[in-house]
Design a protein around this motif. Structure first.
Motif, PDB file in Angstrom:
ATOM      1  N   ALA A   7       0.827  -1.207   0.000  1.00  0.00           N
ATOM      2  CA  ALA A   7       0.000   0.000   0.000  1.00  0.00           C
ATOM      3  C   ALA A   7       0.859   1.253   0.000  1.00  0.00           C
ATOM      4  CB  ALA A   7      -0.940  -0.010   1.205  1.00  0.00           C
ATOM      5  N   ASP A   8       1.956   1.251   0.761  1.00  0.00           N
ATOM      6  CA  ASP A   8       2.868   2.399   0.783  1.00  0.00           C
ATOM      7  C   ASP A   8       3.507   2.632  -0.574  1.00  0.00           C
ATOM      8  OD1 ASP A   8       2.348   2.875   3.453  1.00  0.00           O
ATOM      9  OD2 ASP A   8       4.174   1.860   4.169  1.00  0.00           O
ATOM     10  N   ALA A  11       0.868   4.020  -3.016  1.00  0.00           N
ATOM     11  CA  ALA A  11       0.560   5.417  -2.700  1.00  0.00           C
ATOM     12  C   ALA A  11       1.697   6.338  -3.119  1.00  0.00           C
ATOM     13  CB  ALA A  11       0.273   5.564  -1.204  1.00  0.00           C
ATOM     14  N   ARG A  12       2.941   5.938  -2.895  1.00  0.00           N
ATOM     15  CA  ARG A  12       4.089   6.771  -3.290  1.00  0.00           C
ATOM     16  C   ARG A  12       4.199   6.899  -4.799  1.00  0.00           C
ATOM     17  NH1 ARG A  12       8.891   4.819   0.836  1.00  0.00           N
ATOM     18  NH2 ARG A  12       7.725   5.280   2.733  1.00  0.00           N
ATOM     19  N   ALA A  14       1.773   6.624  -6.984  1.00  0.00           N
ATOM     20  CA  ALA A  14       0.663   7.460  -7.450  1.00  0.00           C
ATOM     21  C   ALA A  14       0.961   8.936  -7.184  1.00  0.00           C
ATOM     22  CB  ALA A  14      -0.630   7.049  -6.770  1.00  0.00           C
ATOM     23  N   ALA A  15       1.518   9.238  -6.014  1.00  0.00           N
ATOM     24  CA  ALA A  15       1.859  10.625  -5.689  1.00  0.00           C
ATOM     25  C   ALA A  15       2.951  11.142  -6.615  1.00  0.00           C
ATOM     26  CB  ALA A  15       2.301  10.729  -4.227  1.00  0.00           C
ATOM     27  N   ASP A  22      -7.745   8.002  -4.655  1.00  0.00           N
ATOM     28  CA  ASP A  22      -7.333   7.304  -3.443  1.00  0.00           C
ATOM     29  C   ASP A  22      -6.695   5.982  -3.846  1.00  0.00           C
ATOM     30  OD1 ASP A  22      -7.025   6.578  -0.788  1.00  0.00           O
ATOM     31  OD2 ASP A  22      -9.074   5.844  -0.602  1.00  0.00           O
ATOM     32  N   TRP A  23      -5.371   5.922  -3.846  1.00  0.00           N
ATOM     33  CA  TRP A  23      -4.637   4.737  -4.288  1.00  0.00           C
ATOM     34  C   TRP A  23      -4.162   3.946  -3.090  1.00  0.00           C
ATOM     35  CZ3 TRP A  23      -4.351   3.561  -9.393  1.00  0.00           C
ATOM     36  CH2 TRP A  23      -4.762   4.559 -10.265  1.00  0.00           C
ATOM     37  N   SER A  24      -4.304   2.622  -3.185  1.00  0.00           N
ATOM     38  CA  SER A  24      -3.897   1.742  -2.090  1.00  0.00           C
ATOM     39  C   SER A  24      -3.538   0.376  -2.655  1.00  0.00           C
ATOM     40  CB  SER A  24      -5.034   1.616  -1.084  1.00  0.00           C
ATOM     41  OG  SER A  24      -6.140   0.994  -1.699  1.00  0.00           O
ATOM     42  N   SER A  27      -5.953  -1.336  -4.927  1.00  0.00           N
ATOM     43  CA  SER A  27      -5.979  -0.834  -6.305  1.00  0.00           C
ATOM     44  C   SER A  27      -5.299  -1.827  -7.242  1.00  0.00           C
ATOM     45  CB  SER A  27      -5.275   0.518  -6.404  1.00  0.00           C
ATOM     46  OG  SER A  27      -5.890   1.472  -5.592  1.00  0.00           O
TER      47      SER A  27
END
Length: 77
Positions: A7-8, A11-12, A14-15, A22-24, A27
């Protein structure tokens, strides 16, 4: 790799790519299930690969409406 680590990473990435939403970790599961279905793979095989139980209703919730036009049940009626 743990689910939290995945998940980290998601999220990174995607950022960094400046993707909105909302990415996790889920996804990745949703993307996998949808892409596999679009390629014509059977739900049973997708579910087993993704760790869903046979006949899982939860798997259906992960699928985008991938084949609403190509596999429409009213075609040919």
């Amino acid at each position: 790799m743990t689910a939290e680590a995945v998940a980290d990473v998601v999220a990174r990435l995607a950022a960094d790519a400046k993707l909105s939403g909302d990415w996790s970790g889920p996804s990745l599961r949703r993307g996998f299930a949808t892409a596999a279905r679009r390629q014509g793979h059977a739900l049973e095989r997708i579910g087993r690969h993704g760790g869903w139980a046979d006949g899982s209703c939860a798997l259906l919730g992960y699928l985008e409406d991938a084949d609403q036009w190509t596999d429409n049940p009213v075609v040919g009626l």
